[in-house]
Design an enzyme around this catalytic site. Structure first.
Site, mmCIF file in Angstrom:
data_model
loop_
_atom_site.group_PDB
_atom_site.id
_atom_site.type_symbol
_atom_site.label_atom_id
_atom_site.label_comp_id
_atom_site.label_asym_id
_atom_site.label_seq_id
_atom_site.Cartn_x
_atom_site.Cartn_y
_atom_site.Cartn_z
ATOM 1 N N HIS A 126 1.826 4.443 -2.953
ATOM 2 C CA HIS A 126 1.782 5.904 -2.813
ATOM 3 C C HIS A 126 2.980 6.571 -3.503
ATOM 4 C CE1 HIS A 126 -1.666 6.806 -0.302
ATOM 5 N NE2 HIS A 126 -1.329 5.902 0.589
ATOM 6 N N HIS A 160 0.833 -1.201 0.000
ATOM 7 C CA HIS A 160 0.000 0.000 0.000
ATOM 8 C C HIS A 160 0.876 1.264 0.000
ATOM 9 C CE1 HIS A 160 -3.668 2.331 1.498
ATOM 10 N NE2 HIS A 160 -2.670 3.180 1.692
ATOM 11 N N GLU A 161 1.886 1.275 0.869
ATOM 12 C CA GLU A 161 2.729 2.485 0.968
ATOM 13 C C GLU A 161 3.589 2.671 -0.267
ATOM 14 O OE1 GLU A 161 1.766 4.451 3.158
ATOM 15 O OE2 GLU A 161 0.662 2.939 4.268
HETATM 16 NI NI NI Z 1 -2.579 5.243 2.111
#
Ligand code: NI
Length: 185
Positions: free
Chosen positions: A152, A148-149
């Site tokens: 980003h 998830h990170e």
């Molecule tokens: Ni996030």
């Protein structure tokens, strides 16, 4: 230490690819990066969340912080509880094609959760604030938060990964689904 303002979905910084952080392996990162990382940890813990990437606090650098809370760790290999960690210039590779569906939230998309497929087992690497190479294998929550990170850093938000937008739901309505209300990352 400071609690930083978190960019919310729609802010262009979340849709820009982050730049690598200049570093020399084995040498500590400069004070401004150290301060940024510590402020990101404080911001993540305050939110509270389990992960935060620099673009989320309006900095286009390839730096993330994350943690694995004890109540989210499955204790499977690669999914133990972890205190807050910093990773600079991280990258990952899946260890198999297996993908798992799981609920995610995001501090940049407050109040919502959605079901997202992620690789079940990954190997990742990056640098810590001392410039030391960190390499780990991860599964479960640990693997999910890393993926998830890292998304980003490449301008990807979790709804972009959702195969079924009917699971995109407000946290208050999660009672209509089975599964826990998860802390955002
Ligand atoms: Ni996030």
């Amino acid at each position: 230490m400071a609690i930083l303002k978190i960019a919310r979905m729609g802010h262009p910084v979340l849709r820009q690819t982050a730049e690598p952080v200049p570093l020399t392996p084995g040498s500590s990162l400069p004070p401004d990066i150290q301060r940024l990382a510590h402020d990101m940890i404080e911001t993540m813990l305050d939110a509270p969340g389990i992960g935060l990437a620099a673009p989320q606090i309006h900095v286009g650098a390839r730096l993330i912080v994350f943690r694995v809370p004890a109540d989210r760790a499955t204790d499977a290999e690669g999914d133990k509880a972890m205190a807050a960690q910093v990773l600079v210039n991280p990258e990952f590779a899946p260890l198999s094609d297996e993908m798992l569906l799981g609920w995610e939230g995001c501090l940049s998309i407050p109040g919502l959760r959605g079901v997202v497929p992620r690789y079940a087992r990954i190997r990742y690497r990056g640098y810590d604030l001392d410039g030391n190479l960190v390499e780990r294998e991860a599964s479960g929550t640990h693997a999910r938060v890393i993926q998830h990170e890292l998304d980003h850093l490449d301008a990807v938000l979790y709804p972009d990964r959702m195969p079924d937008l009917t699971t995109l739901t407000f946290t208050e309505e999660m009672k209509y689904f089975t599964g826990a209300v998860l802390q955002p990352s």
